[in-house]
Write a protein that holds these residues in place. Structure first.
Motif, PDB file in Angstrom:
ATOM      1  N   LEU A 125       4.696   4.541  -7.374  1.00  0.00           N
ATOM      2  CA  LEU A 125       5.381   5.105  -8.782  1.00  0.00           C
ATOM      3  C   LEU A 125       6.686   4.472  -8.934  1.00  0.00           C
ATOM      4  CD1 LEU A 125       4.070   8.624  -8.563  1.00  0.00           C
ATOM      5  CD2 LEU A 125       3.353   6.870 -10.286  1.00  0.00           C
ATOM      6  N   GLU A 126       7.663   4.528  -7.950  1.00  0.00           N
ATOM      7  CA  GLU A 126       9.089   4.035  -8.234  1.00  0.00           C
ATOM      8  C   GLU A 126       8.909   2.581  -8.550  1.00  0.00           C
ATOM      9  OE1 GLU A 126      12.848   4.393  -8.751  1.00  0.00           O
ATOM     10  OE2 GLU A 126      11.360   6.062  -8.147  1.00  0.00           O
ATOM     11  N   GLY A 127       8.023   1.690  -7.956  1.00  0.00           N
ATOM     12  CA  GLY A 127       7.942   0.315  -8.241  1.00  0.00           C
ATOM     13  C   GLY A 127       7.658   0.346  -9.791  1.00  0.00           C
ATOM     14  N   ALA A 128       6.520   1.082 -10.061  1.00  0.00           N
ATOM     15  CA  ALA A 128       6.050   1.031 -11.383  1.00  0.00           C
ATOM     16  C   ALA A 128       6.996   1.421 -12.716  1.00  0.00           C
ATOM     17  CB  ALA A 128       4.647   1.926 -11.634  1.00  0.00           C
ATOM     18  N   GLY A 135      10.620  -4.954 -17.507  1.00  0.00           N
ATOM     19  CA  GLY A 135       9.744  -5.453 -18.746  1.00  0.00           C
ATOM     20  C   GLY A 135       9.154  -7.060 -18.383  1.00  0.00           C
ATOM     21  N   ARG A 136       9.120  -7.052 -17.012  1.00  0.00           N
ATOM     22  CA  ARG A 136       8.216  -7.983 -16.314  1.00  0.00           C
ATOM     23  C   ARG A 136       7.754  -7.722 -15.033  1.00  0.00           C
ATOM     24  NH1 ARG A 136      11.651 -10.454 -12.090  1.00  0.00           N
ATOM     25  NH2 ARG A 136      13.640  -9.380 -12.071  1.00  0.00           N
ATOM     26  N   THR A 137       6.584  -8.528 -14.569  1.00  0.00           N
ATOM     27  CA  THR A 137       5.863  -8.492 -13.417  1.00  0.00           C
ATOM     28  C   THR A 137       6.786  -8.558 -12.078  1.00  0.00           C
ATOM     29  OG1 THR A 137       3.722  -9.087 -14.662  1.00  0.00           O
ATOM     30  CG2 THR A 137       4.007  -8.679 -11.989  1.00  0.00           C
ATOM     31  N   ILE A 138       6.819  -7.279 -11.496  1.00  0.00           N
ATOM     32  CA  ILE A 138       7.790  -7.393 -10.101  1.00  0.00           C
ATOM     33  C   ILE A 138       7.138  -6.674  -9.121  1.00  0.00           C
ATOM     34  CG2 ILE A 138       9.007  -5.251 -10.765  1.00  0.00           C
ATOM     35  CD1 ILE A 138      11.548  -6.824  -9.369  1.00  0.00           C
ATOM     36  N   MET A 139       5.954  -5.839  -9.396  1.00  0.00           N
ATOM     37  CA  MET A 139       5.247  -5.218  -8.369  1.00  0.00           C
ATOM     38  C   MET A 139       4.884  -6.121  -7.221  1.00  0.00           C
ATOM     39  SD  MET A 139       4.311  -1.962  -7.662  1.00  0.00           S
ATOM     40  CE  MET A 139       3.941  -0.809  -8.811  1.00  0.00           C
ATOM     41  N   MET A 326      -2.180  -1.416  -8.721  1.00  0.00           N
ATOM     42  CA  MET A 326      -1.086  -0.347  -8.899  1.00  0.00           C
ATOM     43  C   MET A 326      -0.492  -0.427 -10.348  1.00  0.00           C
ATOM     44  SD  MET A 326      -1.067   1.490  -6.400  1.00  0.00           S
ATOM     45  CE  MET A 326      -2.888   1.274  -6.352  1.00  0.00           C
ATOM     46  N   SER A 327      -0.276  -1.789 -10.500  1.00  0.00           N
ATOM     47  CA  SER A 327       0.214  -2.025 -12.121  1.00  0.00           C
ATOM     48  C   SER A 327      -0.704  -1.499 -13.278  1.00  0.00           C
ATOM     49  CB  SER A 327       0.787  -3.629 -12.229  1.00  0.00           C
ATOM     50  OG  SER A 327       1.917  -3.747 -11.334  1.00  0.00           O
ATOM     51  N   VAL A 342      -5.197   8.405  -8.008  1.00  0.00           N
ATOM     52  CA  VAL A 342      -6.383   8.319  -8.093  1.00  0.00           C
ATOM     53  C   VAL A 342      -6.731   6.755  -7.346  1.00  0.00           C
ATOM     54  CG1 VAL A 342      -8.717   8.230  -9.238  1.00  0.00           C
ATOM     55  CG2 VAL A 342      -7.041   9.887  -9.797  1.00  0.00           C
ATOM     56  N   VAL A 343      -6.257   5.770  -7.819  1.00  0.00           N
ATOM     57  CA  VAL A 343      -6.488   4.407  -7.430  1.00  0.00           C
ATOM     58  C   VAL A 343      -5.963   4.134  -5.950  1.00  0.00           C
ATOM     59  CG1 VAL A 343      -6.061   1.903  -7.749  1.00  0.00           C
ATOM     60  CG2 VAL A 343      -6.251   3.320  -9.600  1.00  0.00           C
ATOM     61  N   SER A 344      -4.856   4.936  -5.514  1.00  0.00           N
ATOM     62  CA  SER A 344      -4.585   4.733  -4.450  1.00  0.00           C
ATOM     63  C   SER A 344      -5.377   5.598  -3.252  1.00  0.00           C
ATOM     64  CB  SER A 344      -3.149   5.435  -4.157  1.00  0.00           C
ATOM     65  OG  SER A 344      -2.132   4.613  -4.664  1.00  0.00           O
ATOM     66  N   THR A 345      -6.135   6.481  -3.826  1.00  0.00           N
ATOM     67  CA  THR A 345      -7.052   7.164  -2.823  1.00  0.00           C
ATOM     68  C   THR A 345      -8.317   6.528  -2.714  1.00  0.00           C
ATOM     69  OG1 THR A 345      -6.192   9.500  -3.729  1.00  0.00           O
ATOM     70  CG2 THR A 345      -8.266   9.709  -2.579  1.00  0.00           C
ATOM     71  N   ILE A 346      -8.786   6.015  -3.965  1.00  0.00           N
ATOM     72  CA  ILE A 346     -10.012   5.198  -3.701  1.00  0.00           C
ATOM     73  C   ILE A 346      -9.880   4.021  -2.902  1.00  0.00           C
ATOM     74  CG2 ILE A 346     -11.763   3.636  -4.862  1.00  0.00           C
ATOM     75  CD1 ILE A 346     -11.223   5.647  -7.541  1.00  0.00           C
TER      76      ILE A 346
END
Length: 394
Positions: A125-128, A135-139, A326-327, A342-346
Motif C-alpha cells: 500500500l505504501e509503495g502504491a 506518476g511512473r511505474t516504480i512498484m 499490486m499496481s 483481496v489480491v494479496s490474500t488470493i
C-alpha cells in the motif's frame, strides 16, 4: 502532518525500499537454509511441507484483515507491529530449533506468517501511494528491493552454512536487525488515509459493494495466484531440489537459490521501463512464458550448469507478475486498501500454501519432478493476463 512535498515523497520511497529489502532478507534467511531445518529436525520433504504450511496459515489468517488494520493504525504502525511480531517469532523459531522441538517450531512459524502477511500488505500500500504520487511505474523496483534483500540473505545463508554457523544463531541476528529497521524506517512513510473503513479494510467501497465481489479484482487475484506460485515454489524448493535431485551440496543449493533471486532482482530493477513502454499485459504474458521455459530446463536438465541457467530464466519470468498485480489492484486509490488486501490474500494462497503441497507431492515423485505441477497455474496466469490492463483515466 501529511507528507506531500517531492522531498518527502522521495524519503518515503527510500524508506519503502528499505522495508521491502528487509522483508526479503528475513524470508531468505529461512528459505535458503530449509535443508538445515530438515537436518536439525530430522524431517522429510512432506514434513517440511507441513512446517511451511504453518507460515502459510498464519499469513492467510492475517491477510484478509490487514487492510482493516491499516485503515485503523496506518501503514507505518502496521509495519512496526509486523516487525515486532516477526522478531519475536524469529527468536522463538531459533530457540525451538536449538531444542530440536518440532511443535514449538511450527507454532512460532505460524506467528511468523502473521507478521509476514501484515508487513506485505502495508509495504505494498505504501509503495502504491508513492507510485501514484511519482506518476511512473516504480512498484517493480520496490519488489526488486525484496528480491535484493532475499539475494543477500541467500548469500549469507550459503556462507554461514559453509562456515558451519548454525541456523538458530543466524535467525537471532536477523530478528534483531528486522525489529530495528521496522521501528525506524516507517517514520518517513506517506500516511495512508482512509476516512471510512469497510469490511475488507482500508477505504470503504460504496454501499452494497465489496472488493471480494469486484470481477476485475478477482481476476487479477487469479493471475497473481498463478504467478506467485511460480515465485513461491522457486523460493522454497530450488535449494532442496538441487540437493535432492542433482546431488548438490547444501551450499551449492543455496547458491542456485541465490541465482534465482538475483535474476528476479535484476528484472525488477529494469522491468518498470519495459512495463511503461510495452504495457502490463504483454510484459505479464512474456514473463509467464519465460517462467515456464526456465522451470522445464531446471527440472529436465539433470546437469547443474543447465539447471542454474533454468533457475535464472525462471527467476526472470517470476519477477514482475506480483508487483504488476499490486499496481493493478491499486489503480483506483479510493479502493486501493481493500483491493490490495483481496489480491494479496488470493495470491498468497499460492505463494505460501502451494509450496507445502509440492512438498507432499515430492514425497512420492521427488521434489524436482513435483515442481512440474506449477506449469498449469503458469499457463492460467498467461491466459488471464488481460485482467491487469490499467483502468481508464477518469
Amino acid at each position: 502532518m501529511t507528507l506531500t512535498t517531492s522531498t518527502n515523497v522521495r524519503a518515503a520511497a527510500t524508506a519503502t525500499f528499505l522495508v521491502f529489502a528487509m522483508n526479503g532478507l528475513v524470508f531468505a534467511s529461512w528459505a535458503a537454509r530449509i535443508p538445515a531445518v530438515a537436518e536439525l529436525l530430522n524431517l522429510g520433504s512432506g514434513q517440511i511441507g507441513t512446517l511451511l504450511l504453518c507460515i502459510a496459515v498464519g499469513s492467510l489468517v492475517a491477510l484478509p484483515s490487514s487492510g482493516w488494520l491499516i485503515g485503523r493504525i496506518g501503514t507505518a504502525n502496521a509495519v512496526r507491529f509486523a516487525g515486532l511480531l516477526l522478531g519475536a517469532a524469529g527468536v522463538g523459531v531459533a530457540l525451538s530449533l536449538m531444542a530440536a522441538a518440532v511443535a514449538p517450531t511450527a507454532g512460532c512459524l505460524f506467528f511468523l506468517g502473521i507478521g509476514i502477511g501484515v508487513w506485505d500488505v502495508a509495504q505494498n500500500l505504501e509503495g502504491a501511494d508513492v507510485e501514484h504520487r511519482l506518476g511512473r511505474t516504480i512498484m517493480p523496483q520496490f519488489h526488486a528491493a525484496f528480491s535484493g534483500g532475499a539475494f543477500v540473505g541467500a548469500l549469507i545463508g550459503a556462507g554461514l552454512s559453509q562456515l558451519g554457523v548454525g541456523l538458530p544463531e543466524h535467525l537471532l541476528v536477523i530478528a534483531a536487525v528486522a525489529v530495528a529497521l521496522a521501528l525506524t524506517a516507517p517514520r518517513y512513510f506517506i500516511p495512508h488515509v482512509a476516512a471510512h473503513t469497510g469490511p475488507d479494510g482500508g477505504a470503504a467501497a460504496p454501499k452494497g459493494t465489496s472488493a471480494w465481489r469486484d470481477g476485475r479484482t478477482l481476476l487479477i487475484g487469479v493471475v497473481v495466484l498463478g504467478a506467485t506460485l511460480t515465485e513461491g515454489a522457486g523460493n522454497d524448493w530450488i535449494a532442496k531440489a538441487a540437493v535432492d535431485g542433482l546431488h548438490a551440496s547444501e551450499s551449492t543449493g543455496a547458491l542456485l537459490f541465490a541465482l534465482f533471486v538475483a535474476a528476479m532482482t535484476l528484472m525488477r530493477f529494469v522491468g518498470g521501463r519495459a512495463i511503461d513502454r510495452f504495457g502490463r499485459v504483454p510484459v505479464l504474458r512474456a514473463s509467464m512464458a519465460a517462467a515456464a521455459a526456465g522451470l522445464a530446463l531446471f527440472v529436465f536438465s539433470g546437469n547443474i550448469v543447465l539447471a542454474a541457467i533454468g533457475a535464472g530464466l525462471w527467476g526472470i519470468g517470476a519477477a514482475l507478475a506480483f508487483p504488476m498485480g499490486m499496481s493493478a489492484a491499486a489503480d483506483d486509490p479510493k479502493h486501493a486498501a481493500a483491493r490490495v488486501s483481496v489480491v494479496s490474500t488470493i495470491g498468497y494462497v499460492a505463494f505460501l500454501a502451494g509450496p507445502p503441497l509440492l512438498g507432499y507431492l515430492g514425497d512420492h515423485t521427488g521434489i524436482r519432478l513435483a515442481l512440474l505441477a506449477i506449469g498449469a497455474p503458469i499457463l492460467l496466469a498467461l491466459l488471464l493476463a488481460g485482467a491487469a490492463k490499467p483502468l481508464p483515466s477518469k
